[in-house]
Design a protein around this motif. Sequence first.
Motif, PDB file in Angstrom:
ATOM      1  N   UNK A  77     148.541 -44.186 130.340  1.00 41.66           N
ATOM      2  CA  UNK A  77     148.588 -45.670 130.119  1.00 41.66           C
ATOM      3  C   UNK A  77     147.236 -45.681 128.830  1.00 41.66           C
ATOM      4  N   UNK A  78     146.238 -45.023 129.161  1.00 42.43           N
ATOM      5  CA  UNK A  78     145.168 -45.112 128.274  1.00 42.43           C
ATOM      6  C   UNK A  78     145.305 -44.638 127.036  1.00 42.43           C
ATOM      7  N   UNK A  79     146.120 -43.442 126.867  1.00 38.80           N
ATOM      8  CA  UNK A  79     146.472 -42.778 125.525  1.00 38.80           C
ATOM      9  C   UNK A  79     147.196 -43.761 124.768  1.00 38.80           C
ATOM     10  N   UNK A  80     148.434 -44.313 125.599  1.00 43.37           N
ATOM     11  CA  UNK A  80     149.072 -45.377 124.805  1.00 43.37           C
ATOM     12  C   UNK A  80     148.493 -46.458 124.411  1.00 43.37           C
ATOM     13  N   UNK A  81     147.605 -46.971 125.018  1.00 43.17           N
ATOM     14  CA  UNK A  81     146.654 -48.308 124.579  1.00 43.17           C
ATOM     15  C   UNK A  81     145.835 -47.805 123.204  1.00 43.17           C
ATOM     16  N   UNK A  82     145.365 -46.636 123.257  1.00 38.12           N
ATOM     17  CA  UNK A  82     144.529 -46.193 121.915  1.00 38.12           C
ATOM     18  C   UNK A  82     145.650 -46.366 120.816  1.00 38.12           C
ATOM     19  N   UNK A  83     147.010 -46.060 121.012  1.00 34.95           N
ATOM     20  CA  UNK A  83     147.855 -45.825 119.785  1.00 34.95           C
ATOM     21  C   UNK A  83     148.402 -47.485 119.384  1.00 34.95           C
ATOM     22  N   UNK A  84     148.106 -48.304 120.253  1.00 41.24           N
ATOM     23  CA  UNK A  84     148.733 -49.543 119.922  1.00 41.24           C
ATOM     24  C   UNK A  84     148.181 -50.292 118.641  1.00 41.24           C
ATOM     25  N   UNK A  85     149.054 -50.952 117.973  1.00 40.69           N
ATOM     26  CA  UNK A  85     148.580 -52.123 116.931  1.00 40.69           C
ATOM     27  C   UNK A  85     148.588 -53.472 117.571  1.00 40.69           C
ATOM     28  N   UNK A  86     148.457 -54.358 116.756  1.00 44.55           N
ATOM     29  CA  UNK A  86     148.503 -55.636 117.412  1.00 44.55           C
ATOM     30  C   UNK A  86     149.755 -56.121 117.740  1.00 44.55           C
ATOM     31  N   UNK A  87     150.992 -55.664 117.179  1.00 42.09           N
ATOM     32  CA  UNK A  87     152.172 -56.016 117.904  1.00 42.09           C
ATOM     33  C   UNK A  87     152.935 -54.841 118.850  1.00 42.09           C
ATOM     34  N   UNK A  88     152.229 -53.972 119.207  1.00 40.05           N
ATOM     35  CA  UNK A  88     152.675 -53.052 120.095  1.00 40.05           C
ATOM     36  C   UNK A  88     152.767 -51.705 119.182  1.00 40.05           C
ATOM     37  N   UNK A  89     153.674 -50.792 120.099  1.00 34.36           N
ATOM     38  CA  UNK A  89     153.939 -49.516 119.323  1.00 34.36           C
ATOM     39  C   UNK A  89     154.950 -49.614 118.037  1.00 34.36           C
ATOM     40  N   UNK A  90     155.827 -50.576 118.260  1.00 36.31           N
ATOM     41  CA  UNK A  90     156.935 -50.676 117.302  1.00 36.31           C
ATOM     42  C   UNK A  90     156.435 -52.074 116.516  1.00 36.31           C
TER      43      UNK A  90
END
Length: 92
Positions: A77-90
């Motif tokens: 969850x933490x790794x994905x959180x670091x990849x997020x942009x303002x509108x999510x992954x996509x």
Amino acid sequence: MIVRIMGEGQVLLADSHLAELNKLDNVLLAEMESGDGPGFRSTLHALLARVREVGTPLPDDSLEPSELILPSPDATLEEVRAMLRDDGLIPG
């Protein structure tokens, strides 16, 4: 659109699939915000499975620039959180 799934490779994905994938991305974002680890894991796997299903794999030796990078299925969850942009992954 060329999408990279970290640790797996790249797929060519038609823009027509982005709305469907954005729905899963929004669920994933909500689960992350609420700290729902099991829901996050399930939705991440569903998102990646759908990208694999509707996308066309590119050859391993292809060096196309990725327009979108998605986390590996075992990302935390933490790794994905670091990849997020303002509108999510996509985007969208």
